[in-house]
Scaffold this motif. Structure first.
Motif, short mmCIF file in Angstrom:
data_model
loop_
_atom_site.label_atom_id
_atom_site.label_comp_id
_atom_site.label_asym_id
_atom_site.label_seq_id
_atom_site.Cartn_x
_atom_site.Cartn_y
_atom_site.Cartn_z
N THR A 152 0.89 -1.20 0.07
CA THR A 152 -0.06 0.11 0.14
C THR A 152 0.88 1.21 0.06
O THR A 152 0.27 2.29 -0.72
N ARG A 187 -7.48 -4.41 0.93
CA ARG A 187 -6.97 -2.93 1.17
C ARG A 187 -6.63 -2.74 -0.29
O ARG A 187 -5.48 -2.01 -0.50
N GLN A 229 -9.40 3.66 0.26
CA GLN A 229 -8.51 2.46 0.51
C GLN A 229 -9.43 1.47 1.18
O GLN A 229 -10.00 1.74 2.23
N CYS A 257 -10.60 -5.34 4.48
CA CYS A 257 -10.02 -6.54 4.39
C CYS A 257 -11.25 -7.43 3.84
O CYS A 257 -11.28 -8.75 3.85
#
Length: 284
Positions: free
Chosen positions: A177, A204, A217, A220
């Motif tokens: 990320t 993510r 973003q 999960c």
């Protein structure tokens, strides 16, 4: 003038199995819900999971199936990636399908995740393509982005948006990320990073803007990541600088330095030649 383009990244709950029907239903559902979406992107190896035994020639039945879906919904479609069989070799390949269901290009993963992604060949060239009246897009797959040269090369070829299907279910997802955000701000471009969840991914997924801003973003779990990209913002940031400050691409272009590490190949470089063999590490 605003060059706006609407995307949907499908962060799907997938298994190491035949996921084609599931993916097809999910695309249908997304397009019913968000008919304004112009492009759908899915994670790396979404169709069958990481199984080289599923490799097909391209064109082939799975690619043709996704072409029919793109045509049905009149969308641009990156259906993750598939293992491609070609001349006795296997590549990790993402087809890019236009709203007529035609393949406009294919990107072969430049850097297979070795030493773990065994038996998969290196791709040999970057991939960029144009969407008329919108802009130029680049494609990379998962491990490709760990090598900054890949994004830099696509941007140098005119890319304003990098589309990045990935499949990461390991502890380095947090680092990825960071790489996605750094890639966007260093190259003053959008970076669209789409992962899966479940057996083959830790999610993510993210959309990063050309000033390094996190537009969104995901978590999960399964999500639909939608965003409208303003490609005129890319032009403005490249012209005026990040937050009115660093004009990094211009400086990269204008600096007189030559990077000798890239001259005449890498194998003879002292710092690299001492690294040893690329292999799975043993126990300490």
């Amino acid at each position: 003038m605003m060059r706006s383009f609407a995307i949907a990244g499908l962060q799907l709950n997938l298994e190491t199995a035949d996921n084609i029907d599931l993916i097809s239903r999910k695309i249908d559902s997304v397009m019913r819900r968000f008919p304004w979406v112009q492009m759908v992107i899915i994670g790396e190896l979404a169709g069958f999971g990481p199984r080289p035994s599923t490799a097909e020639t391209m064109p082939g039945p799975t690619e043709n199936h996704f072409g029919s879906i793109a045509k049905k919904h009149k969308i641009w479609l990156l259906p993750g990636s598939l293992y491609e069989q070609s001349d006795g070799k296997v590549y990790n390949t993402t087809p890019v399908l236009n709203p007529e269901g035609e393949v406009v290009t294919r990107h072969r993963k430049l850097y297979p995740f070795l030493p773990y992604e065994q038996g998969i060949e290196y791709g040999e060239q970057i991939t960029v393509f144009d969407i008329p009246d919108v802009g130029r897009f680049g494609v990379s797959i998962c491990y490709d982005m760990w090598f900054p040269e890949t994004t830099r090369a696509m941007v140098s070829a005119g890319a304003e948006v990098i589309l990045h299907p990935t499949m990461t279910n390991t502890s380095d997802r947090e680092v990825e990320t960071v790489i996605a955000r750094a890639s966007a701000v260093q190259n003053q471009c959008y970076f669209v990073d789409i992962n899966s969840v479940g057996e083959i991914g830790y999610g993510r997924s993210s959309v990063i803007g050309p000033q390094g801003e996190v537009i969104y973003q995901a978590g999960c779990g399964e999500e639909i990541v939608t965003a409208e990209l303003d490609l005129e913002q890319v032009r403005r940031v490249r012209e005026r600088g990040i937050m009115g400050l660093g004009q990094t691409l211009k400086s990269f272009r204008d600096a007189p330095i030559k990077y000798v590490v890239y001259e005449n190949g890498l194998h003879g470089r002292e710092g690299l030649s001492k690294l040893g063999t690329l292999e799975v590490p043993g126990r300490i």
